[in-house]
Design a protein around this motif. Sequence first.
Motif, mmCIF file in Angstrom:
data_model
loop_
_atom_site.group_PDB
_atom_site.id
_atom_site.type_symbol
_atom_site.label_atom_id
_atom_site.label_comp_id
_atom_site.label_asym_id
_atom_site.label_seq_id
_atom_site.Cartn_x
_atom_site.Cartn_y
_atom_site.Cartn_z
ATOM 1 N N GLY A 34 -8.000 0.013 4.870
ATOM 2 C CA GLY A 34 -7.130 0.345 3.742
ATOM 3 C C GLY A 34 -6.396 1.661 3.886
ATOM 4 N N SER A 35 -6.559 2.331 5.036
ATOM 5 C CA SER A 35 -5.865 3.604 5.270
ATOM 6 C C SER A 35 -4.414 3.347 5.693
ATOM 7 N N ILE A 36 -3.499 4.176 5.185
ATOM 8 C CA ILE A 36 -2.071 4.016 5.507
ATOM 9 C C ILE A 36 -1.822 4.388 6.962
ATOM 10 N N THR A 62 -1.215 -0.796 6.217
ATOM 11 C CA THR A 62 -2.566 -0.225 6.205
ATOM 12 C C THR A 62 -3.432 -0.907 7.263
ATOM 13 N N ASP A 63 -4.485 -0.227 7.655
ATOM 14 C CA ASP A 63 -5.428 -0.835 8.590
ATOM 15 C C ASP A 63 -6.475 -1.622 7.810
ATOM 16 N N LYS A 89 4.737 7.605 7.508
ATOM 17 C CA LYS A 89 4.095 6.377 7.059
ATOM 18 C C LYS A 89 4.937 5.170 7.457
#
Length: 338
Positions: free
Chosen positions: A284-286, A280-281, A294
């Motif tokens: 918190g995004s995948i 994740t960045d 992913k």
Amino acid sequence: MNDIRSLSDKFFLVIKGLCMGAANKVPGVSGGIVAYVGGFYEEFIYSLQKINKKAFKLLFTGRFKSFYRYINGSFLTLLIFGMLVSYFSVSKILDYFLQTKELYVWAAFFGMILGSIYYVSKDFKHWNKKTIIAGIIGLIVGISISFLNPAKENDNLLFIFLCGMISVSGMTLPGLSGSFILILLGNYVLLLVDSVNALYDTLAEVIKGDFSFTSNEKRLNTLVILGVFTAGSTVGLVSLSHILSYVLKKFKHITTAVIIGFITGSLGVVWPWKKTIFKTDEAGSILVDSNGKKIISNYERFFPDFTQVETWWGIFFVIFGISILLGLDWYGKRKEKM
């Protein structure tokens, strides 16, 4: 080594290369296990060992047939051909099933590794103080590797070369997954997904007469990375084979004990019942790769819930994986009697 092979032997050698290539691409599975249970591990190592000073002397003096025979060329060519085909076919099928039926794929590989432990250890009658200690060391190292945390992606060319040298150990050391090592090094997606896809797309375009990739800076950079990775893998494969050839000759029983321990320890990597942890960045995004997939960071393992039908299907595929190895064992014994 004998280069005189029947047509069926050549066909099965290509199939073994397909399996070895597919195994090398799946995190947690070792291509070396395929070579070991397929009965061609020692020939593979000793053939690679033949790529030495004498081989290059034969090559550079124009004695191509002598060079080809000296390095056991028929064996290596067919095996490597199978591996290359696998990277653009079988491995893509595996990628699909890992996305859609992940539990069943891991369960089948878990069963295959269980079967390979039986296959490798069933005829090993040399357990003593030294080999037991060697086996325990192999077990501890195998388990330890499965719980390491991955690093971040790094496209520095020197690091890419080192990644090639290190990751190729999965082909020469049964139980040590080269693709899982690339996950730990942070470069699995870059080197086994993005780079391979870039080569595939480039070859497809060239066949169509389209050379527009020459002005695509990102594509060219990815192809350079793949070239450096391939060079590192080649150097690592040849250098490791020389070391392993010596070790197999001088310390065969201890080496086999380490391999048995190592394969057993690697079961933790391919444990089917696990939750995939994605990168994740900061928000918190995948994160996803260039193909929209992913990016895997690690795995969180858990015990199966036996009230779920999926669990029993997973157990079925574990048994299926074991059956494949038992089938190979049966086929090998039958072939010896013929």
